[in-house]
Design an enzyme around this catalytic site. Sequence first.
Site, PDB file in Angstrom:
ATOM      1  CG  PHE A 248      -1.636  -1.338   1.411  1.00  0.00           C
ATOM      2  CD1 PHE A 248      -2.436  -1.900   0.422  1.00  0.00           C
ATOM      3  CD2 PHE A 248      -1.414  -2.069   2.571  1.00  0.00           C
ATOM      4  CE1 PHE A 248      -3.008  -3.156   0.593  1.00  0.00           C
ATOM      5  CE2 PHE A 248      -1.979  -3.328   2.749  1.00  0.00           C
ATOM      6  CZ  PHE A 248      -2.779  -3.869   1.765  1.00  0.00           C
ATOM      7  N   GLY A 475       0.105  -8.913  -3.773  1.00  0.00           N
ATOM      8  CA  GLY A 475      -1.276  -9.317  -3.525  1.00  0.00           C
ATOM      9  C   GLY A 475      -2.201  -8.991  -4.676  1.00  0.00           C
ATOM     10  CG  ASN A 627      -7.851 -12.777 -13.117  1.00  0.00           C
ATOM     11  OD1 ASN A 627      -9.004 -12.773 -12.683  1.00  0.00           O
ATOM     12  ND2 ASN A 627      -7.028 -13.783 -12.922  1.00  0.00           N
ATOM     13  N   PRO A 628     -10.761 -10.568 -14.280  1.00  0.00           N
ATOM     14  CG  PRO A 628     -12.655 -10.976 -15.576  1.00  0.00           C
ATOM     15  CD  PRO A 628     -11.212 -11.343 -15.446  1.00  0.00           C
ATOM     16  CE  LYS A 629     -12.177 -16.478  -9.638  1.00  0.00           C
ATOM     17  NZ  LYS A 629     -12.093 -17.895  -9.205  1.00  0.00           N
ATOM     18  N   GLY A 699      -5.179  -0.735  -8.662  1.00  0.00           N
ATOM     19  CA  GLY A 699      -4.878  -0.892  -7.231  1.00  0.00           C
ATOM     20  C   GLY A 699      -5.290   0.280  -6.370  1.00  0.00           C
ATOM     21  CD  GLU A 700      -1.869   3.969  -6.219  1.00  0.00           C
ATOM     22  OE1 GLU A 700      -1.319   4.744  -5.441  1.00  0.00           O
ATOM     23  OE2 GLU A 700      -1.486   3.779  -7.394  1.00  0.00           O
TER      24      GLU A 700
END
Lengths: 733, 159
Positions: A248, A475, A627-629, A699-700
């Site tokens: 993060f 992650g 990757n939608p998941k 991610g953000e």
Amino acid sequence: MTTAQKPTGAVGKPLDRVDGKTKTTGAAEFAAEHTYPGLAHAALVHATISRGRITALHTDDASAVPGVITVLTHRNAPPLEPVPKTSPLDLSSMVSGTSVDYLQTDEVYWDGQPIAVVVAENAAAANQAAALVRAEYAPSEAAVDFTGAEANARPQPSSPIMPAGAKKGDAEEALAAAPVALDLRFTTPPHNHNALEPHATVAVWDGDRLTVHEPTQAIDWFRAHLAARFGLPADDVRVLSPFVGGGFGGKGAVWPGTILTALAARATGRPVRLALSREGVYRTVGGRTPSIQRVAVGASHDGKLTALVHTSVTRTGRVGGFPEPVTTQSQHLYAAENILLEQKLVRLDLLPNIPMRAPGEAIGTFALECAIDELAYELDIDPIELRLRNEPEANPLDGKEFSLRTLAESYRQGAARFGWHERTPEPRSMRDGRWLVGMGAASAYHPAGYFTADITVRLSADGTVLVRCGFQEIGTGGATAQAQIAADALSVPFQAVHVEYGDSALPKGPFAGGSMQTATVAASLLEACKKLKRSLRTMARRTGGDSHEEVLRRANVPHIEAKVGSSTQLGRKSDQARFMLRLARDRRRWVRASTGAHFCQVRVDPDTGEVRVTRWTGVFSIGTVVNPKSAVSQLRGGIVMGLGMALSEETLVDPRTGRIMNPSLSEYHIPVHADVPPIDVSFLGTPDPTMPGGILGAGELGITGVAAAVANAVHHATGKRVRDLPISVDKLL
Amino acid sequence: MEISLRINGSAETLEVQPQVSLLDALRDQLGLTGTKKGCDQGACGACTVLSDGARITSCLALAVQYEGHEITTIEGVDHPLQEALVRADGLQCGYCTPGQICSAIGMLAEHKEGMASAVTEDDEVDELDEEEIRERMSGNLCRCGAYNGIVEAIKEVAG
Ligand code: FES
Ligand code: FES
């Protein structure tokens, strides 16, 4: 040959992450778990003043603890090279968390700075001894109170890459003349990343070669920095980081623990492990800056924005820190006729701040998107309708082209999924039994771009593909996503691709930050795959054969390989230069960003002021969804962190001493299972035509706009505007 | 002090100081590093293991108290939840994951035994719905925010 093979269509499939089993069986080995014969353990001693000098350090009691090997202080520590000067031509020069030469002088720059390191045969002895070191100080005057320092704020340093402000027309004048106007002040507190894995370092020297195990978001920059501090060629430093227990932003810089572990290993000739306690992380790893923001908006009665002013004050430390770009989103979100943006800074005697998930936009969207909601109420226009009326065709500041702008569509789809039409606009008009119910919306915005990465791709005669790049898996599901991209680019099954990452011995990967890692690695991967296919075609003309395997077998070669990037000094320099040129060129041409619309439903207890988030919908544009998941998980993760920011997260800094008062997970409240409702995430899926593979960052984006959506929903439920985060119960009573 | 206990099915004898936590004994002495340390003070759940089938935070447990007990760590777990978690993407960085899994296994057993939670109405324990799962799993933090996936996976294996 390639025509005979159909693309596998791996990109866009919700595949399970490839390292899932390793992580669910306990087999994943995180940095603190690496062991070596003769491993010694370190513990830090922290300064208890904010600024001054150490006049005496009493280490006898500590040294007497059985098992203690040495107590290192500024009097006996081996030398360190100074922190390299930061240069925009070398991004790795920005990786130092502070500019302090740890254990080289008697100076103290923040409360919590390490002033001694105990090395012992076991961790218990090291910790016990560290508690016995006593220091005496000559304190000097320190500035540690953020709110009190507001008046001394100075303009942030500005650069073309990180502008500290912007201006179009005369916003203040337009504001004064506007038929409807609001001038509002917002504040956000400091936050800490609190990745669940505390920072840890294992350092081992073999002669003049250094190996470091550490969870980091910046393997290559770590290596460069360690090489500089210990006077080594970069090739003599190896950084391994196969698993990172959350980052993060907090693991994107080199903090004292890393340097001091390597120093302790050098001083003792032993491999050394330092596993920071949670408190140790708070004392030595910077967090998010607090902010004071002004947002003023002026509009005509029909809701056209005539003026937008957004200013911010944030802090850095005297010995480092990152000027937070709080007003970025305000350059791009609304077609205001006049715009004024200004970012100011105060420098305090505190541990320097560092980016935390969406630095700038996470807190900037809170103020901007609350102000827009307030304006909607002033004008008696639906808050989404107000946004749509001010949706720009081109970048509001300078008319530059948007590479992809789908925000209005996010609002349309989101409103339908969420059931926005069921909302009655009047505050306190909706109830569920005794609970007050509120619905709020806000925009999400995060700039996009990509760095450079080196990569090799090898295609073997047995049909397998090996992708090697020293990027970081923090992650996000990076290895899975890159395998999907490689599978499609080479027309092989997803299962045939193996991706190696997390090691500086691999081709140089990018920094995992700015939501840029996936696009960056994809850019090089796609280029390498193209090269590979070209060689394969050339080969096939000679050999014939209608599959990769067949061609290689007939040519009698075990594999062919393509690479992107150069590992030579000169190659690296020219890579860097090419990156800066591309960055400047792209910024002149387009405004690129991922965007989205959040919809939040809360219920508020009318007696206690307790806020529960009960429903969430988000519709996002992140370009191609590889990757939608895992992409859904990234967005949900951002939203969950945003819920913490909205309702409970706050690092408390004592305004008299500069000490963090709640350095623990029991006093800094991050969201738990019970705080998180099912989060409905969907994507528009349009590729960005200007980005590699059409990919924008994910991610953000999720965290931006979340606190505003919650605050707007809380206002709808209660009629109260809370402009100071977090929205704790005391502010609603 | 010397203590004997069973860990993941095999008998172990350990020499520990009385102040050593079960977590440190597992990680440092037995090399069972699948159990994680996120706070060392009972606030995060990363260190959750099973003692005779009941979930405990091993950072708050003294090793010497577990003389004669059967301890199960993630290394000794073989449960459908593990695959369900991967399918539901109930993990990202994976650091909280071993604790989530051990905690969920203990939680499912508690529920089966009829133990009520703070959100169980009238102490009538019946179906394990999402709200019950979320309440009962709230001692296990996930900073990556994989909560939705974790709940989905638990719901799936709870049947
Ligand atoms: S490490 Fe035991 S609860 Fe956090
Ligand atoms: S998966 Fe990272 S903390 Fe849960």
